[in-house]
Scaffold this motif. Structure first.
Motif, short mmCIF file in Angstrom:
data_model
loop_
_atom_site.label_atom_id
_atom_site.label_comp_id
_atom_site.label_asym_id
_atom_site.label_seq_id
_atom_site.Cartn_x
_atom_site.Cartn_y
_atom_site.Cartn_z
N TYR A 42 0.83 -1.20 0.00
CA TYR A 42 0.00 0.00 0.00
C TYR A 42 0.87 1.26 0.00
O TYR A 42 0.53 2.27 -0.63
CB TYR A 42 -0.92 0.01 1.22
CG TYR A 42 -1.93 -1.12 1.22
CD1 TYR A 42 -3.11 -1.02 0.50
CD2 TYR A 42 -1.71 -2.28 1.95
CE1 TYR A 42 -4.05 -2.04 0.50
CE2 TYR A 42 -2.63 -3.31 1.96
CZ TYR A 42 -3.79 -3.20 1.23
OH TYR A 42 -4.71 -4.21 1.22
N SER A 147 -5.40 7.27 5.34
CA SER A 147 -6.14 6.51 4.35
C SER A 147 -6.21 7.27 3.02
O SER A 147 -6.69 6.74 2.02
CB SER A 147 -7.56 6.20 4.84
OG SER A 147 -8.23 7.39 5.20
N ASP A 161 -8.63 8.13 9.35
CA ASP A 161 -9.95 7.68 9.75
C ASP A 161 -9.87 6.90 11.05
O ASP A 161 -9.21 5.86 11.12
CB ASP A 161 -10.58 6.81 8.66
CG ASP A 161 -10.82 7.58 7.38
OD1 ASP A 161 -11.19 8.76 7.47
OD2 ASP A 161 -10.62 7.01 6.29
N THR A 180 -2.46 3.36 5.58
CA THR A 180 -3.13 2.15 6.04
C THR A 180 -3.56 1.29 4.86
O THR A 180 -3.43 1.68 3.69
CB THR A 180 -4.37 2.49 6.88
OG1 THR A 180 -5.39 3.03 6.02
CG2 THR A 180 -4.04 3.51 7.97
N ASP A 181 -4.13 0.14 5.18
CA ASP A 181 -4.63 -0.74 4.13
C ASP A 181 -5.98 -0.26 3.57
O ASP A 181 -6.58 -0.94 2.74
CB ASP A 181 -4.75 -2.17 4.65
CG ASP A 181 -5.59 -2.28 5.91
OD1 ASP A 181 -6.06 -1.23 6.41
OD2 ASP A 181 -5.77 -3.41 6.41
N GLN A 182 -6.43 0.91 4.01
CA GLN A 182 -7.65 1.52 3.47
C GLN A 182 -7.32 2.60 2.45
O GLN A 182 -8.22 3.29 1.96
CB GLN A 182 -8.48 2.13 4.61
CG GLN A 182 -8.91 1.13 5.67
CD GLN A 182 -9.73 0.00 5.11
OE1 GLN A 182 -10.71 0.23 4.38
NE2 GLN A 182 -9.36 -1.23 5.41
N SER A 183 -6.04 2.75 2.13
CA SER A 183 -5.62 3.83 1.23
C SER A 183 -5.83 3.50 -0.24
O SER A 183 -5.70 4.38 -1.10
CB SER A 183 -4.15 4.18 1.48
OG SER A 183 -3.31 3.05 1.29
N GLU A 185 -6.18 -0.22 -3.11
CA GLU A 185 -5.53 -1.47 -3.50
C GLU A 185 -4.25 -1.23 -4.28
O GLU A 185 -4.19 -0.35 -5.14
CB GLU A 185 -6.49 -2.32 -4.34
CG GLU A 185 -7.64 -2.91 -3.54
CD GLU A 185 -7.17 -3.88 -2.47
OE1 GLU A 185 -6.22 -4.63 -2.73
OE2 GLU A 185 -7.74 -3.86 -1.37
#
Length: 261
Positions: A42, A147, A161, A180-183, A185
């Protein structure tokens, strides 16, 4: 001016493998396959997006690890990074996060940077403190757990977030950020990218190149140590409740005995 983006990545044991400890109670990296930490993918993705949004940018990947760690930087190069730095030295064996942050800081300074991008944590140690330690050693601001991230007019801006609120954060460059892993794919390397990565430069450095003493890293310089480790006990058979009219009562008694209710 060229925007100099540095991404710190880590070569970690495959989480799907049978991970364990070596005889000296350091992570066993010989008995399981390794790969680029998924959370660092990421970071690579966001670094590439920052580069694509800039008029002129260069993405450098930095890693610290054994010879096989070169596979991690090759993955990042195949995704689109321009060049890489691999710090490898036998004296680094057993280095904890404090020593790793020192080595990375020296390597990042030597590479030159405007912004350093990290993942939120590694998938082996999962401490999540390296970005903050790195920022402290470099003497620059940190904007972590983002994110969403962007750079404009010498300022990095991002969104963090949380469970109860969303924060908008910013810092003047140079700075360290973590995503983060929400930024978003991470992209898959294309065949063209994989072939191009073979020709991209990978600079190899050791402790002497970074003017570091071996006593400050490795097991000798570690601030933390594993005193003991034992294999996880084999899973035992569970309790089976057969419902012959009394199943509900038996289930309630079992839950009460385990202090779940």
């Amino acid at each position: 001016m060229t925007l100099r983006i540095v991404v710190c990545v880590k070569y970690v044991p495959d989480a799907t493998g049978d991970r364990g400890f070596a005889e000296d109670l350091t992570t066993d990296r010989e008995s399981v396959d390794g790969l680029l930490s998924e959370l660092d993918e990421y970071a690579v993705e966001q670094a590439l997006q920052l580069a694509e949004a800039a008029d002129d940018a260069e993405v450098t990947v930095v890693t610290v690890g054994p010879e096989d760690a070169r596979d991690a930087v090759r993955k990042a190069l195949s995704m689109g990074a321009d060049k890489a730095v691999h710090v490898e030295d036998d004296e680094l064996h057993g280095t904890d996060v404090m020593g790793t942050s020192l080595v990375l800081a020296k390597a990042v300074e030597q590479a030159g940077y405007d912004v350093v991008v990290c993942g939120m944590a590694s998938t082996d140690g999962t401490m999540g403190v390296l970005p903050a330690l790195l920022a402290e050693r470099l003497g620059v601001p940190q904007v972590t757990l983002l994110s969403e991230v962007s750079i404009s007019d010498g300022t990095v801006t991002g969104r963090r977030d949380g469970d109860a609120a969303t924060e908008e954060l910013s810092a003047s460059l140079p700075a360290v950020v973590s995503v983060t892993d929400q930024s978003g794919e991470a992209r898959y390397p294309s065949f063209k990218g994989i072939m191009a990565a073979k020709k991209k430069p990978v600079e190899s450095l050791d402790l002497s190149d970074l003017d570091l003493d071996s006593e400050t890293v490795g097991l000798a310089g570690a601030w933390t140590a594993v005193d003991s480790a034992a294999a996880r006990p084999a899973r035992t058979a569970g309790t089976v409740v057969k419902d012959e009219g009394e199943g509900g009562r038996q289930l309630a008694e079992f839950l009460a005995g385990q202090k779940f209710i």
